[in-house]
Design a protein around this motif. Structure first.
Motif, mmCIF file in Angstrom:
data_model
loop_
_atom_site.group_PDB
_atom_site.id
_atom_site.type_symbol
_atom_site.label_atom_id
_atom_site.label_comp_id
_atom_site.label_asym_id
_atom_site.label_seq_id
_atom_site.Cartn_x
_atom_site.Cartn_y
_atom_site.Cartn_z
ATOM 1 N N SER A 47 51.691 49.805 46.980
ATOM 2 C CA SER A 47 50.826 49.844 47.829
ATOM 3 C C SER A 47 51.969 49.212 49.619
ATOM 4 C CB SER A 47 49.618 49.376 47.833
ATOM 5 O OG SER A 47 49.700 47.514 47.659
ATOM 6 N N TYR A 48 52.729 48.447 49.161
ATOM 7 C CA TYR A 48 53.383 46.983 50.751
ATOM 8 C C TYR A 48 54.549 48.225 50.583
ATOM 9 C CZ TYR A 48 50.278 43.144 50.503
ATOM 10 O OH TYR A 48 49.495 42.785 50.776
ATOM 11 N N ALA A 127 44.818 52.836 51.662
ATOM 12 C CA ALA A 127 44.538 50.967 51.834
ATOM 13 C C ALA A 127 43.068 50.307 52.217
ATOM 14 C CB ALA A 127 45.331 51.125 53.310
ATOM 15 N N SER A 128 42.656 50.557 52.572
ATOM 16 C CA SER A 128 41.138 49.915 53.076
ATOM 17 C C SER A 128 41.011 49.465 52.063
ATOM 18 C CB SER A 128 40.546 50.885 53.815
ATOM 19 O OG SER A 128 39.823 52.275 53.668
ATOM 20 N N VAL A 130 41.776 49.069 48.986
ATOM 21 C CA VAL A 130 43.020 48.240 47.942
ATOM 22 C C VAL A 130 42.430 47.232 48.463
ATOM 23 C CG1 VAL A 130 45.404 47.956 47.856
ATOM 24 C CG2 VAL A 130 44.768 50.240 46.411
ATOM 25 N N ARG A 131 42.628 46.886 49.881
ATOM 26 C CA ARG A 131 42.444 45.545 50.430
ATOM 27 C C ARG A 131 41.314 45.013 50.449
ATOM 28 N NH1 ARG A 131 47.673 46.401 49.825
ATOM 29 N NH2 ARG A 131 47.838 47.182 52.356
ATOM 30 N N LYS A 132 39.979 45.843 50.178
ATOM 31 C CA LYS A 132 39.064 45.111 48.812
ATOM 32 C C LYS A 132 39.101 44.619 47.839
ATOM 33 C CE LYS A 132 36.029 48.521 52.883
ATOM 34 N NZ LYS A 132 35.055 49.711 53.182
ATOM 35 N N GLU A 134 41.954 43.855 47.558
ATOM 36 C CA GLU A 134 42.932 42.021 46.754
ATOM 37 C C GLU A 134 41.775 41.507 47.286
ATOM 38 O OE1 GLU A 134 46.718 42.417 49.409
ATOM 39 O OE2 GLU A 134 46.400 44.738 48.401
ATOM 40 N N SER A 135 40.659 41.298 48.734
ATOM 41 C CA SER A 135 40.436 39.952 48.588
ATOM 42 C C SER A 135 39.045 39.801 48.408
ATOM 43 C CB SER A 135 39.800 40.922 50.168
ATOM 44 O OG SER A 135 38.179 41.644 49.719
#
Length: 177
Positions: A47-48, A127-128, A130-132, A134-135
């Motif tokens: 994802s990065y 991505a949104s 995945v970021r959630k 991650e948070s």
């Protein structure tokens, strides 16, 4: 100054289309017999990663070291724990690690194309989301939750953003997880 305001004002009514960026993960990653945490790390790193002309258009993650990855994961583990997962992914031939001669301890992670078949299936991870994830999670829990998200997404047929159909049985998702 008034001229500049007119120029800017003409864009006031412009509608900006929502952009839902995503990463794709080949479904084959679930069939390699690697640990859940290793699959999660693959998802996290990919994802990065971005397409790199340096590696002939393959996805790669350039100029990272293990400490940087641990910090991104917010994982208070030893470098050796992360290195074991990287070695597992490399042994399964889902990543390649290129150790840079200079500066020391820097390496690139290259994601070879797993299948060249045009009909190869993949999982589309937004991505949104995945970021959630991650948070809300760190370390191994983050990696495990990414695998759960990918497992659920593996069962979704998506014709457009407005039509998503869960086409797999829950047994299929359980098998992937």
């Amino acid at each position: 100054m008034q001229n500049q305001e007119k120029i800017i004002a003409k864009y006031d009514k412009t509608k900006i289309k929502n952009y839902n960026s995503f990463a794709i993960v080949p479904l084959e990653i679930f069939q390699k017999g690697i640990s859940r945490e290793a699959v999660g790390l693959y998802i996290f790193l990919s994802s990065y990663a971005g397409v790199s002309p340096h590696y002939e258009g393959k996805k790669s993650l350039i100029m990272h070291n293990t400490q940087d990855i641990l910090q991104l994961l917010r994982w208070k583990a030893n470098k050796s724990d992360l290195q074991e997962l990287l070695d597992e992914l490399q042994s399964a031939k889902v990543i390649q690690i290129y150790n840079r001669p200079e500066p020391r301890n820097k390496f690139d992670i290259i994601f070879p194309r797993l299948k060249r078949d045009e009909n190869a299936r993949f999982v589309k991870l937004y991505a949104s989301t995945v970021r959630k994830i991650e948070s809300k999670a760190t370390g191994k829990w983050l990696l495990r939750r990414l695998v759960a998200y990918a497992g659920i997404r593996a069962g979704i047929f998506e014709n457009s953003t407005s039509s998503q159909i869960f086409e797999q049985s829950l047994a299929y998702v359980a098998q992937i997880l």
